[in-house]
Design a protein around this motif. Structure first.
Motif, PDB file in Angstrom:
ATOM      1  N   ASP A   1       0.816  -1.236   0.081  1.00 15.74           N
ATOM      2  CA  ASP A   1       0.188  -0.137  -0.021  1.00 15.74           C
ATOM      3  C   ASP A   1       0.962   1.317   0.001  1.00 15.74           C
ATOM      4  O   ASP A   1       0.400   2.174   0.561  1.00 15.74           O
ATOM      5  N   LYS A   2       2.327   1.177  -0.540  1.00  8.35           N
ATOM      6  CA  LYS A   2       3.095   2.027  -0.620  1.00  8.35           C
ATOM      7  C   LYS A   2       3.496   2.366  -1.827  1.00  8.35           C
ATOM      8  O   LYS A   2       3.354   1.377  -2.759  1.00  8.35           O
ATOM      9  N   GLY A   3       3.723   3.528  -2.283  1.00  7.97           N
ATOM     10  CA  GLY A   3       4.456   3.824  -3.671  1.00  7.97           C
ATOM     11  C   GLY A   3       5.711   4.379  -3.742  1.00  7.97           C
ATOM     12  O   GLY A   3       6.123   4.891  -2.717  1.00  7.97           O
ATOM     13  N   PHE A   4       6.545   4.417  -4.869  1.00  6.77           N
ATOM     14  CA  PHE A   4       8.104   4.764  -4.818  1.00  6.77           C
ATOM     15  C   PHE A   4       7.972   5.277  -6.250  1.00  6.77           C
ATOM     16  O   PHE A   4       7.162   5.091  -7.137  1.00  6.77           O
ATOM     17  N   SER A   5       8.925   6.422  -6.366  1.00  4.04           N
ATOM     18  CA  SER A   5       8.905   7.291  -7.431  1.00  4.04           C
ATOM     19  C   SER A   5      10.368   7.854  -7.587  1.00  4.04           C
ATOM     20  O   SER A   5      11.090   8.011  -6.360  1.00  4.04           O
ATOM     21  N   ARG A   6      10.974   7.752  -8.836  1.00  3.06           N
ATOM     22  CA  ARG A   6      12.252   8.299  -8.989  1.00  3.06           C
ATOM     23  C   ARG A   6      12.144   9.305  -9.944  1.00  3.06           C
ATOM     24  O   ARG A   6      11.729   9.256 -11.319  1.00  3.06           O
ATOM     25  N   SER A   7      12.670  10.675  -9.740  1.00  6.23           N
ATOM     26  CA  SER A   7      12.841  11.548 -10.594  1.00  6.23           C
ATOM     27  C   SER A   7      14.294  11.777 -11.152  1.00  6.23           C
ATOM     28  O   SER A   7      15.201  11.742 -10.483  1.00  6.23           O
ATOM     29  N   GLY A   8      14.253  12.147 -12.619  1.00  2.15           N
ATOM     30  CA  GLY A   8      15.535  11.997 -13.010  1.00  2.15           C
ATOM     31  C   GLY A   8      15.630  11.515 -14.627  1.00  2.15           C
ATOM     32  O   GLY A   8      14.463  11.258 -15.157  1.00  2.15           O
ATOM     33  N   GLU A   9      16.930  11.145 -14.903  1.00  2.00           N
ATOM     34  CA  GLU A   9      17.202  10.476 -16.262  1.00  2.00           C
ATOM     35  C   GLU A   9      16.152   9.312 -16.234  1.00  2.00           C
ATOM     36  O   GLU A   9      15.690   8.887 -17.207  1.00  2.00           O
ATOM     37  N   GLU A  10      16.237   8.498 -15.009  1.00  2.00           N
ATOM     38  CA  GLU A  10      15.606   7.111 -14.929  1.00  2.00           C
ATOM     39  C   GLU A  10      14.430   7.222 -14.392  1.00  2.00           C
ATOM     40  O   GLU A  10      14.062   6.722 -13.469  1.00  2.00           O
ATOM     41  N   TYR A  11      13.535   8.014 -14.781  1.00  2.00           N
ATOM     42  CA  TYR A  11      12.254   8.211 -14.175  1.00  2.00           C
ATOM     43  C   TYR A  11      11.444   7.252 -14.241  1.00  2.00           C
ATOM     44  O   TYR A  11      11.095   6.361 -15.315  1.00  2.00           O
ATOM     45  N   THR A  12      11.034   6.735 -13.062  1.00  2.00           N
ATOM     46  CA  THR A  12      10.374   5.643 -12.477  1.00  2.00           C
ATOM     47  C   THR A  12       9.302   5.836 -11.750  1.00  2.00           C
ATOM     48  O   THR A  12       9.473   6.557 -10.575  1.00  2.00           O
TER      49      THR A  12
END
Ligand SMILES: Cc1cc2nc3c(=O)[nH]c(=O)nc-3n(C[C@H](O)[C@H](O)[C@H](O)COP(=O)(O)OP(=O)(O)OC[C@H]3O[C@@H](n4cnc5c(N)ncnc54)[C@H](O)[C@@H]3O)c2cc1C
Length: 258
Positions: free
Chosen positions: A128-139
């Protein structure tokens, strides 16, 4: 259909304050402890609560709400705004929420609009948790309420519109999702399906404003939201409502003068 989730967001480069515009309005926002991301190549991390939406259920709900308020849906394609002006000649306000429609609809021409293809992998897993990565490897890895799946993304393909699943993108999204959240996405996860869609993008950003096209005829533009249409939907609708009220007041005042 809609639920509050905890989200961990990592940044390859320390973001500007403007990129964290929600910092001041989200009471659960906090900077992540450095020890959680040090040595991983990230310059900054933050944690906050946010909303996750299951779009299919959410859109049906919104449709019902509109109908309950007296709205009617008519599904048809138009080539020109003149078609609407002729068919609804007594109408004063027309809301243009046509996504990339202004690329082709006569009377709305906007050459800043372009399609931006996106593709997601839906994975059966429990979190029930989300994860996000900002930058070149946007995920991102975001749980979808009530469906037992998480959405893994993302990819931006400007000016592409095909609906075929690109398996290279699938493999890359799984690889990136596993790297970002290995406790949630395994190397060979249980795939529930895929999503392909066209984001309505616009050079310079979305357009949200009033245009007077004739005496007592206005277009309220609300389009070009690219990958943030759901995130901005409440604010955009609020703004459109405010503009309608403004026009209503103006119109009523002018009618009284006569
Ligand atoms: C893979 C993917 C992941 C995404 N993830 C997120 C996310 O996490 N968060 C988020 O906020 N957003 C996300 N988005 C973006 C979001 O889906 C869009 O921003 C949103 O759908 C835009 O909504 P809209 O109503 O403005 O435009 P659209 O959904 O494009 O709707 C425009 C409407 O106008 C109609 N129209 C256009 N031309 C004509 C015409 N000539 N005649 C009649 N009707 C016409 C279309 O048929 C359509 O119904 C994602 C998109 C994709 C593809």
């Amino acid at each position: 259909m809609l639920c509050v989730i905890q989200l961990d967001e990592y940044f390859e480069k320390k973001p500007k304050d403007l990129d964290l515009w929600f910092k001041g309005v989200n009471p659960k926002f906090r900077d992540m402890e450095k020890s959680k991301y040090e040595g991983t190549g990230f310059e900054y991390g933050c944690e906050y609560e946010t909303l996750a939406i299951e779009p299919r259920r959410y859109l049906k709900f919104i449709k019902r709400e509109i109908e309950n308020l007296g709205g009617h849906f008519i599904c048809r394609s138009i080539a020109s705004m003149d078609e609407l002006y002729q068919d609804y000649e007594d109408s004063i306000v027309f809301v243009n929420a046509s996504g990339i429609g202004p690329m082709t609809i006569k009377g709305l021409e906007d050459d800043k609009c372009y399609p931006n293809r996106g593709q997601n992998v839906l994975v059966r897993t429990k979190t029930d948790k989300g994860f996000s990565r900002s930058g070149e490897e946007y995920t991102y890895v975001i749980p979808r309420p009530l469906s037992g799946v998480v959405v893994c993304g993302g990819v931006n393909e400007p000016n592409k519109t095909h609906a075929d699943i690109d398996m290279e993108i699938v493999e890359d999204e799984i690889r990136r999702a596993h790297k970002l959240a290995p406790e949630v996405i395994s190397k060979a996860p249980d795939i529930a399906g895929y999503v392909v869609g066209i984001r309505p993008a616009r050079k310079g950003g979305f357009r949200l404003e009033k245009e007077q096209v004739a005496k007592n005829k206005y277009i309220l533009h609300a389009y070009g939201f690219n990958g943030k249409g759901y995130a901005f939907s409440y604010g955009a609708a609020y703004m459109v409502g405010t503009l309608v009220e403004e026009i209503e007041k103006e119109y009523t005042a002018n009618t009284r003068k006569r």
